[in-house]
Design a protein around this motif. Structure first.
Motif, PDB file in Angstrom:
ATOM      1  N   GLU A 153      -4.496  44.071 -64.684  1.00  9.12           N
ATOM      2  CA  GLU A 153      -4.072  45.308 -65.335  1.00  9.12           C
ATOM      3  C   GLU A 153      -5.191  46.324 -65.147  1.00  9.12           C
ATOM      4  N   THR A 154      -4.813  47.496 -64.622  1.00 13.91           N
ATOM      5  CA  THR A 154      -5.778  48.559 -64.403  1.00 13.91           C
ATOM      6  C   THR A 154      -5.403  49.755 -65.274  1.00 13.91           C
ATOM      7  N   GLY A 155      -6.376  50.590 -65.553  1.00 16.48           N
ATOM      8  CA  GLY A 155      -6.120  51.782 -66.360  1.00 16.48           C
ATOM      9  C   GLY A 155      -5.063  52.686 -65.758  1.00 16.48           C
ATOM     10  N   PRO A 156      -5.228  53.117 -64.501  1.00  9.45           N
ATOM     11  CA  PRO A 156      -4.282  54.087 -63.953  1.00  9.45           C
ATOM     12  C   PRO A 156      -2.948  53.508 -63.483  1.00  9.45           C
ATOM     13  N   PHE A 157      -2.880  52.226 -63.122  1.00  8.07           N
ATOM     14  CA  PHE A 157      -1.657  51.680 -62.518  1.00  8.07           C
ATOM     15  C   PHE A 157      -0.937  50.640 -63.357  1.00  8.07           C
ATOM     16  N   GLY A 158      -1.496  50.204 -64.471  1.00  2.20           N
ATOM     17  CA  GLY A 158      -0.865  49.176 -65.297  1.00  2.20           C
ATOM     18  C   GLY A 158      -0.933  47.817 -64.613  1.00  2.20           C
ATOM     19  N   LYS A 159       0.049  46.949 -64.902  1.00  7.05           N
ATOM     20  CA  LYS A 159       0.074  45.624 -64.287  1.00  7.05           C
ATOM     21  C   LYS A 159       0.213  45.761 -62.781  1.00  7.05           C
ATOM     22  N   THR A 160      -0.594  45.000 -62.050  1.00 11.14           N
ATOM     23  CA  THR A 160      -0.638  45.106 -60.598  1.00 11.14           C
ATOM     24  C   THR A 160      -0.651  43.718 -59.980  1.00 11.14           C
ATOM     25  N   LEU A 161       0.198  43.510 -58.979  1.00  8.58           N
ATOM     26  CA  LEU A 161       0.224  42.264 -58.225  1.00  8.58           C
ATOM     27  C   LEU A 161      -0.687  42.414 -57.019  1.00  8.58           C
ATOM     28  N   THR A 219      -3.352  45.061 -52.844  1.00  8.00           N
ATOM     29  CA  THR A 219      -2.351  45.466 -53.822  1.00  8.00           C
ATOM     30  C   THR A 219      -0.964  45.442 -53.192  1.00  8.00           C
ATOM     31  N   GLN A 220      -0.019  44.815 -53.876  1.00  7.64           N
ATOM     32  CA  GLN A 220       1.361  44.741 -53.392  1.00  7.64           C
ATOM     33  C   GLN A 220       2.279  45.684 -54.157  1.00  7.64           C
ATOM     34  N   SER A 221       2.162  45.684 -55.471  1.00  9.82           N
ATOM     35  CA  SER A 221       3.022  46.502 -56.312  1.00  9.82           C
ATOM     36  C   SER A 221       2.335  46.698 -57.657  1.00  9.82           C
ATOM     37  N   ALA A 222       2.632  47.825 -58.282  1.00  5.72           N
ATOM     38  CA  ALA A 222       2.069  48.105 -59.598  1.00  5.72           C
ATOM     39  C   ALA A 222       3.146  48.707 -60.490  1.00  5.72           C
ATOM     40  N   LEU A 223       3.000  48.517 -61.777  1.00  2.02           N
ATOM     41  CA  LEU A 223       3.967  49.034 -62.733  1.00  2.02           C
ATOM     42  C   LEU A 223       4.139  50.536 -62.587  1.00  2.02           C
ATOM     43  N   PHE A 224       3.058  51.260 -62.382  1.00  5.72           N
ATOM     44  CA  PHE A 224       3.105  52.716 -62.276  1.00  5.72           C
ATOM     45  C   PHE A 224       3.961  53.198 -61.103  1.00  5.72           C
ATOM     46  N   ASP A 225       3.902  52.508 -59.962  1.00  6.40           N
ATOM     47  CA  ASP A 225       4.656  52.969 -58.786  1.00  6.40           C
ATOM     48  C   ASP A 225       5.950  52.193 -58.548  1.00  6.40           C
ATOM     49  N   GLU A 226       6.349  51.379 -59.499  1.00  5.66           N
ATOM     50  CA  GLU A 226       7.546  50.555 -59.349  1.00  5.66           C
ATOM     51  C   GLU A 226       8.799  51.392 -59.112  1.00  5.66           C
ATOM     52  N   ALA A 227       8.955  52.483 -59.839  1.00 10.11           N
ATOM     53  CA  ALA A 227      10.153  53.313 -59.690  1.00 10.11           C
ATOM     54  C   ALA A 227      10.233  53.908 -58.293  1.00 10.11           C
ATOM     55  N   VAL A 228       9.134  54.383 -57.754  1.00 10.02           N
ATOM     56  CA  VAL A 228       9.111  54.955 -56.409  1.00 10.02           C
ATOM     57  C   VAL A 228       9.463  53.888 -55.374  1.00 10.02           C
ATOM     58  N   TYR A 229       8.899  52.715 -55.533  1.00  7.02           N
ATOM     59  CA  TYR A 229       9.151  51.603 -54.611  1.00  7.02           C
ATOM     60  C   TYR A 229      10.630  51.233 -54.594  1.00  7.02           C
ATOM     61  N   HIS A 230      11.226  51.060 -55.777  1.00  7.75           N
ATOM     62  CA  HIS A 230      12.623  50.635 -55.836  1.00  7.75           C
ATOM     63  C   HIS A 230      13.603  51.725 -55.429  1.00  7.75           C
ATOM     64  N   GLU A 231      13.263  52.978 -55.640  1.00  6.61           N
ATOM     65  CA  GLU A 231      14.131  54.069 -55.193  1.00  6.61           C
ATOM     66  C   GLU A 231      14.358  53.983 -53.683  1.00  6.61           C
ATOM     67  N   HIS A 232      13.300  53.713 -52.929  1.00  3.58           N
ATOM     68  CA  HIS A 232      13.416  53.646 -51.476  1.00  3.58           C
ATOM     69  C   HIS A 232      14.162  52.408 -51.000  1.00  3.58           C
ATOM     70  N   LEU A 233      14.226  51.385 -51.818  1.00  4.03           N
ATOM     71  CA  LEU A 233      14.997  50.184 -51.459  1.00  4.03           C
ATOM     72  C   LEU A 233      16.480  50.373 -51.752  1.00  4.03           C
ATOM     73  N   VAL A 234      16.806  51.039 -52.855  1.00  2.00           N
ATOM     74  CA  VAL A 234      18.173  51.136 -53.321  1.00  2.00           C
ATOM     75  C   VAL A 234      18.968  52.223 -52.605  1.00  2.00           C
ATOM     76  N   HIS A 235      18.370  53.364 -52.350  1.00  2.92           N
ATOM     77  CA  HIS A 235      19.129  54.496 -51.792  1.00  2.92           C
ATOM     78  C   HIS A 235      19.761  54.202 -50.433  1.00  2.92           C
ATOM     79  N   PRO A 236      19.087  53.579 -49.480  1.00  4.26           N
ATOM     80  CA  PRO A 236      19.775  53.290 -48.210  1.00  4.26           C
ATOM     81  C   PRO A 236      20.998  52.396 -48.407  1.00  4.26           C
ATOM     82  N   ALA A 237      20.915  51.445 -49.317  1.00  6.30           N
ATOM     83  CA  ALA A 237      22.070  50.561 -49.565  1.00  6.30           C
ATOM     84  C   ALA A 237      23.197  51.341 -50.223  1.00  6.30           C
TER      85      ALA A 237
END
Length: 91
Positions: free
Chosen positions: A56-64, A70-88
């Motif tokens: 867990e980091t201050g600026p990004f929250g929980k981070t894998l 770094t693979q994924s973080a709570l802070f950027d999760e919405a941006v990551y999933h938006e790009h996965l869902v919209h093409p489908a």
């Protein structure tokens, strides 16, 4: 950056680099690195294939973090999933 007049001591917990002030640092490219305040290490283990940390980091929250990258973080999760869902959705 270390506080003026104080030398930073670097320790490692798996692939998570920690300094005396508890910072997570990652080399992104040979000439670029990132650094974030580390609030806690939630998991630090090793699978058959890779080193796994959940931090867990201050600026990004929980981070894998896999193998120190770094693979994924709570802070950027919405941006990551938006790009996965919209093409489908558009198909």
């Amino acid at each position: 950056m270390a506080a003026e007049g104080k030398k930073e001591e670097v320790q490692t917990a798996g692939d998570v680099n920690m300094t005396s002030a508890f910072w997570f640092s990652e080399d992104v490219t040979p000439d670029l690195s990132t650094r974030a305040q580390l609030t806690r290490i939630m998991y630090d283990g090793k699978s058959k294939f890779q080193t796994v940390q959940i931090i867990e980091t201050g600026p990004f929250g929980k981070t894998l973090v896999l193998d120190g990258k770094t693979q994924s973080a709570l802070f950027d999760e919405a941006v990551y999933h938006e790009h996965l869902v919209h093409p489908a959705m558009l198909a």
